[in-house]
Design a protein around this motif. Structure first.
Motif, short mmCIF file in Angstrom:
data_model
loop_
_atom_site.label_atom_id
_atom_site.label_comp_id
_atom_site.label_asym_id
_atom_site.label_seq_id
_atom_site.Cartn_x
_atom_site.Cartn_y
_atom_site.Cartn_z
N PHE A 53 -10.43 -17.70 44.17
CA PHE A 53 -9.51 -18.36 43.25
C PHE A 53 -8.61 -19.34 44.00
O PHE A 53 -8.43 -20.48 43.59
N ILE A 54 -8.04 -18.89 45.12
CA ILE A 54 -7.18 -19.77 45.92
C ILE A 54 -7.98 -20.95 46.45
O ILE A 54 -7.51 -22.10 46.39
N ALA A 55 -9.20 -20.70 46.92
CA ALA A 55 -10.06 -21.79 47.40
C ALA A 55 -10.35 -22.78 46.27
O ALA A 55 -10.34 -24.00 46.47
N TYR A 56 -10.60 -22.27 45.07
CA TYR A 56 -10.88 -23.12 43.91
C TYR A 56 -9.69 -24.03 43.62
O TYR A 56 -9.87 -25.24 43.40
N ILE A 57 -8.50 -23.47 43.59
CA ILE A 57 -7.30 -24.26 43.29
C ILE A 57 -7.08 -25.34 44.34
O ILE A 57 -6.81 -26.50 44.02
N ILE A 58 -7.20 -24.98 45.61
CA ILE A 58 -7.02 -25.96 46.69
C ILE A 58 -8.08 -27.05 46.59
O ILE A 58 -7.78 -28.24 46.68
N MET A 59 -9.32 -26.64 46.38
CA MET A 59 -10.40 -27.62 46.31
C MET A 59 -10.30 -28.48 45.05
O MET A 59 -10.71 -29.65 45.06
N ALA A 60 -9.77 -27.94 43.96
CA ALA A 60 -9.57 -28.74 42.76
C ALA A 60 -8.60 -29.89 43.06
O ALA A 60 -8.82 -31.03 42.64
N TYR A 61 -7.54 -29.59 43.80
CA TYR A 61 -6.60 -30.65 44.18
C TYR A 61 -7.29 -31.68 45.08
O TYR A 61 -7.09 -32.89 44.93
N ILE A 62 -8.11 -31.22 46.01
CA ILE A 62 -8.85 -32.14 46.89
C ILE A 62 -9.77 -33.02 46.04
O ILE A 62 -9.88 -34.23 46.28
N MET A 63 -10.42 -32.43 45.04
CA MET A 63 -11.29 -33.22 44.15
C MET A 63 -10.49 -34.23 43.36
O MET A 63 -10.95 -35.34 43.10
N LYS A 64 -9.27 -33.87 42.98
CA LYS A 64 -8.40 -34.82 42.27
C LYS A 64 -8.19 -36.06 43.11
O LYS A 64 -8.30 -37.19 42.63
N GLU A 65 -7.93 -35.85 44.39
CA GLU A 65 -7.70 -36.98 45.29
C GLU A 65 -8.99 -37.78 45.53
O GLU A 65 -8.97 -39.00 45.49
N LYS A 66 -10.09 -37.10 45.77
CA LYS A 66 -11.35 -37.77 46.11
C LYS A 66 -11.99 -38.46 44.91
O LYS A 66 -12.58 -39.52 45.05
N LEU A 67 -11.89 -37.86 43.75
CA LEU A 67 -12.56 -38.40 42.56
C LEU A 67 -11.60 -39.13 41.63
O LEU A 67 -11.98 -39.53 40.53
N ASN A 68 -10.36 -39.29 42.07
CA ASN A 68 -9.33 -40.00 41.28
C ASN A 68 -9.14 -39.41 39.88
O ASN A 68 -9.03 -40.14 38.91
N TRP A 69 -9.10 -38.08 39.83
CA TRP A 69 -8.81 -37.43 38.56
C TRP A 69 -7.37 -37.69 38.17
O TRP A 69 -6.48 -37.79 39.02
N SER A 70 -7.10 -37.71 36.89
CA SER A 70 -5.72 -37.77 36.42
C SER A 70 -5.10 -36.38 36.59
O SER A 70 -5.80 -35.39 36.81
N TRP A 71 -3.78 -36.31 36.45
CA TRP A 71 -3.12 -35.02 36.53
C TRP A 71 -3.56 -34.13 35.36
O TRP A 71 -3.64 -32.91 35.48
N GLY A 72 -3.86 -34.75 34.21
CA GLY A 72 -4.35 -33.99 33.07
C GLY A 72 -5.69 -33.34 33.33
O GLY A 72 -5.91 -32.18 32.97
N THR A 73 -6.59 -34.10 33.96
CA THR A 73 -7.89 -33.55 34.32
C THR A 73 -7.72 -32.39 35.29
O THR A 73 -8.36 -31.34 35.14
N LEU A 74 -6.88 -32.57 36.29
CA LEU A 74 -6.62 -31.50 37.25
C LEU A 74 -6.08 -30.27 36.53
O LEU A 74 -6.51 -29.14 36.81
N ALA A 75 -5.18 -30.47 35.59
CA ALA A 75 -4.62 -29.34 34.84
C ALA A 75 -5.71 -28.60 34.07
O ALA A 75 -5.76 -27.36 34.07
N ILE A 76 -6.60 -29.34 33.42
CA ILE A 76 -7.70 -28.71 32.67
C ILE A 76 -8.60 -27.91 33.62
O ILE A 76 -8.97 -26.77 33.32
N VAL A 77 -8.94 -28.50 34.77
CA VAL A 77 -9.80 -27.82 35.74
C VAL A 77 -9.12 -26.55 36.24
O VAL A 77 -9.76 -25.51 36.40
#
Length: 95
Positions: A53-77
């Motif tokens: 779970f912790i790895a997922y949350i950290i990697m979700a933030y990394i994906m936000k940066e790499k894939l230019n997700w919006s904050w809304g997309t990050l929140a949904i993920v």
């Protein structure tokens, strides 16, 4: 480009493992604990799930940066990480 592909593949693996560990925790370990007084599996699967779970949350933030997700997309993920089958949905929809 290679780094991004590796990051996405790694996130997909972590996402899948996190979802599976959550389903095992809810569907097998918790019933074993409450109906058959076997709490050991909750301890083991719970720890594994917590790490994933912790790895997922950290990697979700990394994906936000790499894939230019919006904050809304990050929140949904991130919300998907606390729903059974949620990470499967997030993986299919956003990766």
């Amino acid at each position: 480009m290679k780094l991004m592909d590796t990051s996405v593949k790694t996130f997909k693996i972590v996402s899948t493992l996190e979802a599976i560990s959550f389903l095992i925790l809810l569907g097998i370990a918790v019933p074993l604990k409450h109906f058959w007084q076997m709490p050991e599996m909750v301890s083991v699967v719970g720890m594994i799930h917590g790490i994933l779970f912790i790895a997922y949350i950290i990697m979700a933030y990394i994906m936000k940066e790499k894939l230019n997700w919006s904050w809304g997309t990050l929140a949904i993920v991130m919300i998907c990480s606390v729903l059974p089958f949620g990470p499967f949905y997030a993986e299919r929809k956003y990766l």
